[in-house]
Design a protein around this motif. Structure first.
Motif, PDB file in Angstrom:
ATOM      1  N   VAL A 178      40.789 141.490 -53.125  1.00 17.64           N
ATOM      2  CA  VAL A 178      41.767 142.515 -53.544  1.00 17.64           C
ATOM      3  C   VAL A 178      41.099 143.499 -54.504  1.00 17.64           C
ATOM      4  CG1 VAL A 178      43.894 142.903 -54.863  1.00 17.64           C
ATOM      5  CG2 VAL A 178      43.807 141.085 -53.141  1.00 17.64           C
ATOM      6  N   ARG A 179      40.417 142.963 -55.528  1.00 15.91           N
ATOM      7  CA  ARG A 179      39.739 143.825 -56.508  1.00 15.91           C
ATOM      8  C   ARG A 179      38.719 144.731 -55.832  1.00 15.91           C
ATOM      9  NH1 ARG A 179      36.009 140.398 -59.360  1.00 15.91           N
ATOM     10  NH2 ARG A 179      34.754 140.889 -57.553  1.00 15.91           N
ATOM     11  N   ASN A 180      37.836 144.128 -55.019  1.00 13.06           N
ATOM     12  CA  ASN A 180      36.766 144.896 -54.385  1.00 13.06           C
ATOM     13  C   ASN A 180      37.305 145.995 -53.476  1.00 13.06           C
ATOM     14  OD1 ASN A 180      34.972 143.246 -55.713  1.00 13.06           O
ATOM     15  ND2 ASN A 180      34.453 142.020 -53.918  1.00 13.06           N
ATOM     16  N   LEU A 181      38.307 145.670 -52.680  1.00 12.50           N
ATOM     17  CA  LEU A 181      38.853 146.673 -51.765  1.00 12.50           C
ATOM     18  C   LEU A 181      39.637 147.749 -52.512  1.00 12.50           C
ATOM     19  CD1 LEU A 181      39.871 144.520 -48.652  1.00 12.50           C
ATOM     20  CD2 LEU A 181      37.887 146.028 -48.913  1.00 12.50           C
ATOM     21  N   MET A 182      40.346 147.364 -53.574  1.00 15.75           N
ATOM     22  CA  MET A 182      41.061 148.382 -54.368  1.00 15.75           C
ATOM     23  C   MET A 182      40.073 149.336 -55.036  1.00 15.75           C
ATOM     24  SD  MET A 182      44.274 146.278 -56.049  1.00 15.75           S
ATOM     25  CE  MET A 182      44.968 147.685 -56.925  1.00 15.75           C
ATOM     26  N   LEU A 183      38.989 148.796 -55.579  1.00 16.25           N
ATOM     27  CA  LEU A 183      37.973 149.644 -56.215  1.00 16.25           C
ATOM     28  C   LEU A 183      37.292 150.547 -55.187  1.00 16.25           C
ATOM     29  CD1 LEU A 183      36.343 147.117 -58.738  1.00 16.25           C
ATOM     30  CD2 LEU A 183      37.885 149.018 -59.278  1.00 16.25           C
TER      31      LEU A 183
ATOM     32  N   TRP B 297      29.922 148.165 -43.033  1.00 13.25           N
ATOM     33  CA  TRP B 297      31.362 147.927 -42.880  1.00 13.25           C
ATOM     34  C   TRP B 297      31.648 146.590 -42.199  1.00 13.25           C
ATOM     35  CZ3 TRP B 297      34.550 146.889 -38.809  1.00 13.25           C
ATOM     36  CH2 TRP B 297      35.909 146.992 -39.046  1.00 13.25           C
ATOM     37  N   ASN B 298      30.922 146.305 -41.127  1.00  9.01           N
ATOM     38  CA  ASN B 298      31.159 145.095 -40.342  1.00  9.01           C
ATOM     39  C   ASN B 298      30.862 143.836 -41.154  1.00  9.01           C
ATOM     40  OD1 ASN B 298      31.925 143.719 -38.055  1.00  9.01           O
ATOM     41  ND2 ASN B 298      29.919 143.866 -37.078  1.00  9.01           N
ATOM     42  N   ARG B 299      29.740 143.829 -41.863  1.00  6.49           N
ATOM     43  CA  ARG B 299      29.393 142.672 -42.706  1.00  6.49           C
ATOM     44  C   ARG B 299      30.402 142.483 -43.833  1.00  6.49           C
ATOM     45  NH1 ARG B 299      23.568 144.269 -42.873  1.00  6.49           N
ATOM     46  NH2 ARG B 299      22.667 143.267 -41.068  1.00  6.49           N
ATOM     47  N   ARG B 300      30.802 143.600 -44.438  1.00  4.41           N
ATOM     48  CA  ARG B 300      31.771 143.557 -45.536  1.00  4.41           C
ATOM     49  C   ARG B 300      33.099 142.987 -45.045  1.00  4.41           C
ATOM     50  NH1 ARG B 300      31.310 148.663 -46.972  1.00  4.41           N
ATOM     51  NH2 ARG B 300      33.120 149.396 -45.844  1.00  4.41           N
ATOM     52  N   TYR B 301      33.538 143.446 -43.884  1.00  4.60           N
ATOM     53  CA  TYR B 301      34.798 142.992 -43.310  1.00  4.60           C
ATOM     54  C   TYR B 301      34.760 141.485 -43.045  1.00  4.60           C
ATOM     55  CZ  TYR B 301      38.989 142.929 -40.402  1.00  4.60           C
ATOM     56  OH  TYR B 301      40.237 142.662 -39.902  1.00  4.60           O
ATOM     57  N   ARG B 302      33.680 141.011 -42.418  1.00  8.48           N
ATOM     58  CA  ARG B 302      33.548 139.576 -42.117  1.00  8.48           C
ATOM     59  C   ARG B 302      33.466 138.738 -43.386  1.00  8.48           C
ATOM     60  NH1 ARG B 302      29.158 139.833 -37.489  1.00  8.48           N
ATOM     61  NH2 ARG B 302      28.202 140.762 -39.257  1.00  8.48           N
TER      62      ARG B 302
ATOM     63  N   ASP C 257      35.070 144.519 -63.315  1.00  7.57           N
ATOM     64  CA  ASP C 257      34.788 145.724 -62.526  1.00  7.57           C
ATOM     65  C   ASP C 257      33.492 145.662 -61.727  1.00  7.57           C
ATOM     66  OD1 ASP C 257      33.027 145.946 -64.589  1.00  7.57           O
ATOM     67  OD2 ASP C 257      33.638 147.945 -65.231  1.00  7.57           O
ATOM     68  N   THR C 258      32.847 144.507 -61.710  1.00  8.53           N
ATOM     69  CA  THR C 258      31.646 144.389 -60.890  1.00  8.53           C
ATOM     70  C   THR C 258      32.048 144.015 -59.465  1.00  8.53           C
ATOM     71  OG1 THR C 258      31.349 142.092 -61.550  1.00  8.53           O
ATOM     72  CG2 THR C 258      30.118 143.750 -62.785  1.00  8.53           C
ATOM     73  N   SER C 259      31.533 144.759 -58.536  1.00 11.59           N
ATOM     74  CA  SER C 259      31.890 144.564 -57.141  1.00 11.59           C
ATOM     75  C   SER C 259      30.620 144.509 -56.304  1.00 11.59           C
ATOM     76  CB  SER C 259      32.791 145.728 -56.691  1.00 11.59           C
ATOM     77  OG  SER C 259      32.935 145.721 -55.309  1.00 11.59           O
ATOM     78  N   LYS C 260      30.337 143.340 -55.742  1.00 11.95           N
ATOM     79  CA  LYS C 260      29.153 143.193 -54.898  1.00 11.95           C
ATOM     80  C   LYS C 260      29.621 143.009 -53.464  1.00 11.95           C
ATOM     81  CE  LYS C 260      26.478 140.966 -58.511  1.00 11.95           C
ATOM     82  NZ  LYS C 260      27.181 140.015 -59.355  1.00 11.95           N
TER      83      LYS C 260
ATOM     84  N   ALA D  67      54.713 141.255 -59.883  1.00 12.37           N
ATOM     85  CA  ALA D  67      53.392 140.730 -59.506  1.00 12.37           C
ATOM     86  C   ALA D  67      52.489 141.875 -59.047  1.00 12.37           C
ATOM     87  CB  ALA D  67      53.532 139.670 -58.416  1.00 12.37           C
ATOM     88  N   GLU D  68      53.040 142.805 -58.282  1.00 11.62           N
ATOM     89  CA  GLU D  68      52.256 143.966 -57.822  1.00 11.62           C
ATOM     90  C   GLU D  68      51.784 144.798 -59.006  1.00 11.62           C
ATOM     91  OE1 GLU D  68      52.297 145.927 -54.471  1.00 11.62           O
ATOM     92  OE2 GLU D  68      53.386 144.467 -53.279  1.00 11.62           O
ATOM     93  N   ILE D  69      52.668 144.995 -59.996  1.00  9.81           N
ATOM     94  CA  ILE D  69      52.307 145.767 -61.198  1.00  9.81           C
ATOM     95  C   ILE D  69      51.172 145.060 -61.948  1.00  9.81           C
ATOM     96  CG2 ILE D  69      53.144 146.473 -63.484  1.00  9.81           C
ATOM     97  CD1 ILE D  69      55.901 147.000 -62.068  1.00  9.81           C
ATOM     98  N   LEU D  70      51.282 143.723 -62.095  1.00  8.85           N
ATOM     99  CA  LEU D  70      50.233 142.949 -62.759  1.00  8.85           C
ATOM    100  C   LEU D  70      48.870 143.175 -62.082  1.00  8.85           C
ATOM    101  CD1 LEU D  70      51.682 139.381 -63.469  1.00  8.85           C
ATOM    102  CD2 LEU D  70      50.757 140.972 -65.143  1.00  8.85           C
ATOM    103  N   ILE D  71      48.863 143.100 -60.765  1.00 11.00           N
ATOM    104  CA  ILE D  71      47.621 143.278 -60.006  1.00 11.00           C
ATOM    105  C   ILE D  71      47.074 144.689 -60.194  1.00 11.00           C
ATOM    106  CG2 ILE D  71      46.638 143.395 -57.671  1.00 11.00           C
ATOM    107  CD1 ILE D  71      48.668 141.126 -56.936  1.00 11.00           C
ATOM    108  N   ASN D  72      47.947 145.685 -60.026  1.00 12.58           N
ATOM    109  CA  ASN D  72      47.498 147.082 -60.133  1.00 12.58           C
ATOM    110  C   ASN D  72      46.977 147.407 -61.528  1.00 12.58           C
ATOM    111  OD1 ASN D  72      48.151 147.560 -57.454  1.00 12.58           O
ATOM    112  ND2 ASN D  72      50.198 148.294 -57.928  1.00 12.58           N
ATOM    113  N   GLU D  73      47.625 146.843 -62.556  1.00  7.91           N
ATOM    114  CA  GLU D  73      47.152 147.094 -63.934  1.00  7.91           C
ATOM    115  C   GLU D  73      45.839 146.389 -64.224  1.00  7.91           C
ATOM    116  OE1 GLU D  73      50.450 146.003 -66.427  1.00  7.91           O
ATOM    117  OE2 GLU D  73      51.444 147.950 -66.151  1.00  7.91           O
ATOM    118  N   ALA D  74      45.647 145.213 -63.626  1.00  6.11           N
ATOM    119  CA  ALA D  74      44.414 144.447 -63.863  1.00  6.11           C
ATOM    120  C   ALA D  74      43.208 145.137 -63.222  1.00  6.11           C
ATOM    121  CB  ALA D  74      44.558 143.028 -63.334  1.00  6.11           C
ATOM    122  N   VAL D  75      43.407 145.752 -62.052  1.00  5.81           N
ATOM    123  CA  VAL D  75      42.307 146.417 -61.334  1.00  5.81           C
ATOM    124  C   VAL D  75      42.264 147.878 -61.779  1.00  5.81           C
ATOM    125  CG1 VAL D  75      41.312 147.013 -59.106  1.00  5.81           C
ATOM    126  CG2 VAL D  75      42.612 144.891 -59.347  1.00  5.81           C
ATOM    127  N   GLN D  76      41.386 148.170 -62.700  1.00  2.00           N
ATOM    128  CA  GLN D  76      41.273 149.562 -63.189  1.00  2.00           C
ATOM    129  C   GLN D  76      39.858 150.053 -63.095  1.00  2.00           C
ATOM    130  OE1 GLN D  76      43.733 151.676 -63.905  1.00  2.00           O
ATOM    131  NE2 GLN D  76      45.210 150.087 -63.475  1.00  2.00           N
TER     132      GLN D  76
END
Length: 158
Positions: free
Chosen positions: A107-112, A84-89, A76-79, A149-158
């Motif tokens: 995927v994790r960072n953007l979902m969080l 916005w522009n720097r993050r996108y690049r 759950d650590t997201s750096k 696979a989508e369920i696995l990803i969604n469950e992992a990112v909480q």
């Protein structure tokens, strides 16, 4: 060199299976191509054999590496840069790298971030693209369906 039947990853596009190796003439130039079938969307991609090294075509991950990807997703650590522009690049560079762990981190960072503050239209599109790349590799690595696979990803990112 890859062979027919090999499961490979094409960075920025996702994972697929090499169905054929064909010689084609395009724009007056004959070249050999891998014909790769993507599991999602039934798309086929032609990859010139002489460009394989440059584009970073690689084997799909092992089952052990799938577990490492799941660990990245559940961390759950997201750096991320606040700008916005720097993050996108930065995220785009990670996706382009073809490194599955970098794609999982995006995927994790953007979902969080989406849960916390919401995403811009550009970042939503990036999240969907990164998620599809990740899903396509999980589908082939674990031999599961797209929705699983989508369920696995969604469950992992909480």
């Amino acid at each position: 060199m890859f062979n027919i039947g090999d499961k490979v990853v094409y960075p920025m596009h996702g994972a697929g299976v090499i169905e054929a190796i064909e010689e084609k003439e395009i724009l007056g130039k004959k070249r050999k191509y891998y014909i790769m079938k993507m599991p999602l969307g039934e798309m086929k991609v032609m990859i010139p054999l002489d460009n394989v090294g440059d584009i970073g075509l690689r084997d799909i991950i092992s089952l052990e590496e799938v577990e490492q990807v799941m660990a990245v997703l559940s961390d759950d650590t997201s750096k991320m840069p606040k700008n916005w522009n720097r993050r996108y690049r930065a995220n785009l560079d990670k996706i382009k790298s073809g490194d599955i762990y970098e794609v999982a981190a995006v995927v994790r960072n953007l979902m969080l971030r989406d849960k916390e503050k919401g995403l811009s239209t550009g970042e939503k599109k990036m999240l969907n693209n990164a998620k599809q790349i990740l899903v396509s590799e999980l589908v082939l690595a674990r031999g599961i369906e797209e929705q699983d696979a989508e369920i696995l990803i969604n469950e992992a990112v909480q």
